[in-house]
Design a protein around this motif. Structure first.
Motif, PDB file in Angstrom:
ATOM      1  N   ILE A  21       0.829  -1.209   0.000  1.00 19.78           N
ATOM      2  CA  ILE A  21       0.000   0.000   0.000  1.00 19.78           C
ATOM      3  C   ILE A  21       0.862   1.258   0.000  1.00 19.78           C
ATOM      4  N   LYS A  22       1.926   1.260   0.785  1.00 17.56           N
ATOM      5  CA  LYS A  22       2.827   2.408   0.829  1.00 17.56           C
ATOM      6  C   LYS A  22       3.468   2.631  -0.534  1.00 17.56           C
ATOM      7  N   LYS A  25       0.840   4.211  -2.931  1.00 20.60           N
ATOM      8  CA  LYS A  25       0.610   5.632  -2.644  1.00 20.60           C
ATOM      9  C   LYS A  25       1.779   6.485  -3.127  1.00 20.60           C
ATOM     10  N   ASP A  77      -6.362   3.031   1.414  1.00 17.69           N
ATOM     11  CA  ASP A  77      -6.346   2.089   2.536  1.00 17.69           C
ATOM     12  C   ASP A  77      -7.699   1.389   2.681  1.00 17.69           C
ATOM     13  N   GLU A  78      -8.749   2.172   2.569  1.00 18.05           N
ATOM     14  CA  GLU A  78     -10.102   1.631   2.698  1.00 18.05           C
ATOM     15  C   GLU A  78     -10.435   0.688   1.543  1.00 18.05           C
ATOM     16  N   GLU A  81      -8.522  -2.817   1.708  1.00 16.22           N
ATOM     17  CA  GLU A  81      -8.711  -3.637   2.901  1.00 16.22           C
ATOM     18  C   GLU A  81      -9.555  -4.882   2.606  1.00 16.22           C
TER      19      GLU A  81
END
Length: 452
Positions: A21-22, A25, A77-78, A81
């Motif tokens: 995820i990082k 982004k 993030d949402e 998930e």
């Protein structure tokens, strides 16, 4: 060459680096920084390719991409998930979860009408979902394609994101490779070719195509406002927009009044730009000649042509019929035929007889009329008392159906398009429910009770 890029991206994807995820982004933020660095050069390229003015370029190409990036970074993030879902009583003791998994190595084939926006918007979805991507910008806007390549080279390693320039042969070579997902924007004709090639490798596709998108105007509409919004949507980008109103279908009793307002706003918005050489050009000579051939009949506004710079004056054709040349194909240019209908039920039947359009717009103050059109006519998406504006929100899925395409994107829907939802059932080992096994007749009545 293309095989090498594909192989590098496959290896990179399998390393798992694009899935973090990082990492995703940071990639999106780097993309935005790269676009900002080349923003001026991109605006110049738009002017060079088809005289698209800098204000329009920022509003419809660059600014909208910034918004998409910001939205993705904020919500990623949402979106990514894992999601726990309900489990039925027949699966007592187990838990159900949907995991979000990228497809892998993706191919994005972009069109020429919004050559930057419609290349980068799908890319945002691909990166957000954790994929790698090969971009194929349109050869019909070579200056923009060159800038896109510069941005990608400056921001990403080729094993993550790569841009490949070229013509039809390049598309054909890319389509022979076993990509994990293909996203294509363009004509229905080429869309069929893309889908046929994808089928050879059982590759899933999104097809963003087009069609003859109608603007229905009833006697209960605010005619002045309807005309203003239709004119803006139709003649922006010189009509080279897949969701532009392709024709106006107006109730007969108000048609003449509507045409009056259409002429007024066409003059107000675009006359000076056309006279001063600032109106956007048609992308190439072939399209210029094709559109010129559609200008005939009761021309009540425009019709001016400048072949030397491929410019066509915004043109309104009144009293058109369904056999008019401009009604035989998607116009994709600054020509607006106006037809009339006696009653709305007949208009609905007429449009249902056509291929499913990408968009539909209905102008009326009467809610029952709007609902009737929305529920009875198949189309991709659209608006009530507006035109084209629906594609600018990240909260609505954008896409067609039937001849106008398949699949959807924008905002979370872009992420979803490039994501496989992997369903996982986690079963307990503390006990074992016996009735699913064979030869246990004692449980037959219980099974019937639960599963009736």
């Amino acid at each position: 060459m293309y095989e090498s890029i594909y192989a590098k991206q496959k290896q990179f994807y399998q390393s798992g680096k694009s899935k973090g995820i990082k990492f995703r982004k940071n990639a999106l933020k780097q993309l935005k920084r790269g676009i900002k660095y080349y923003e001026h050069e991109l605006s110049e390229a738009m002017l060079n390719d088809f005289n698209k003015q800098k204000t329009d370029t920022y509003m419809t190409e660059i600014g909208i991409v910034y918004n998409e990036i910001n939205h993705a970074v904020k919500h990623l993030d949402e979106w990514a998930e894992s999601k726990k879902v309900k489990t039925p009583i027949t699966h007592f003791g187990s838990k159900s979860t949907i995991y979000k998994e990228p497809y892998g190595v993706t191919l994005i084939i972009a069109p020429w009408n919004y050559p930057f926006n419609l290349t980068i918007s799908p890319l945002i979805g691909a990166i957000s979902a954790g994929n790698t991507a090969v971009l194929k910008p349109s050869e019909h806007t070579p200056a923009v394609a060159e800038v896109i390549s510069k941005i990608m080279e400056s921001v990403f390693p080729v094993e993550h994101i790569a841009a490949v320039e070229g013509g039809v042969e390049t598309n054909q070579a890319l389509l022979r490779l076993p990509f994990d997902y293909i996203f294509y924007t363009g004509s229905s004709h080429v869309g069929k070719i893309v889908m046929k090639n994808a089928a050879e490798n059982l590759v899933p596709v999104t097809l963003e195509l087009g069609g003859k998108s109608p603007a229905i105007v009833t006697k209960n509409a605010d005619l002045k406002l309807a005309a203003k919004r239709i004119v803006w949507a139709k003649f922006s980008n010189a009509g080279q927009t897949c969701v532009a109103p392709d024709f106006v279908y107006a109730e007969k009793s108000i048609k003449d009044a509507l045409v009056y307002h259409i002429k007024y706003y066409t003059y107000k918005f675009y006359h000076k730009d056309f006279i001063n050489g600032k109106y956007m050009s048609i992308v190439n000579n072939d399209h210029f000649e094709r559109i010129r051939g559609l200008i005939e009949g009761d021309i009540v506004y425009g019709g001016g042509l400048r072949p030397e710079d491929r410019t066509i004056e915004p043109t309104v054709i009144d009293n058109a019929e369904f056999d008019h040349p401009a009604m035989q194909e998607e116009i994709f240019g600054p020509v607006l035929p106006v037809l009339s209908f006696e009653n709305l039920d007949k208009a609905i039947l007429d449009i249902r007889d056509m291929l499913d359009p990408l968009a539909l717009y209905v102008f009326t103050e009467k809610k029952t009329e709007a609902e009737s059109v929305i529920t009875k006519v198949p189309f991709g998406g659209g608006a009530v008392n507006d035109a084209m504006y629906h594609l600018a929100t990240p909260y609505l899925p954008f896409g067609g159906r039937g001849n106008s395409g398949m699949g959807k994107y924008h905002g979370k829907y872009s992420f979803d398009t490039f994501t496989h939802e992997k369903s996982i059932l986690k079963q307990t080992t503390l006990f074992d429910i016996p009735f699913r096994y064979p030869n246990l007749k004692v449980f037959q009545k219980l099974i019937r009770l639960i599963m009736r």
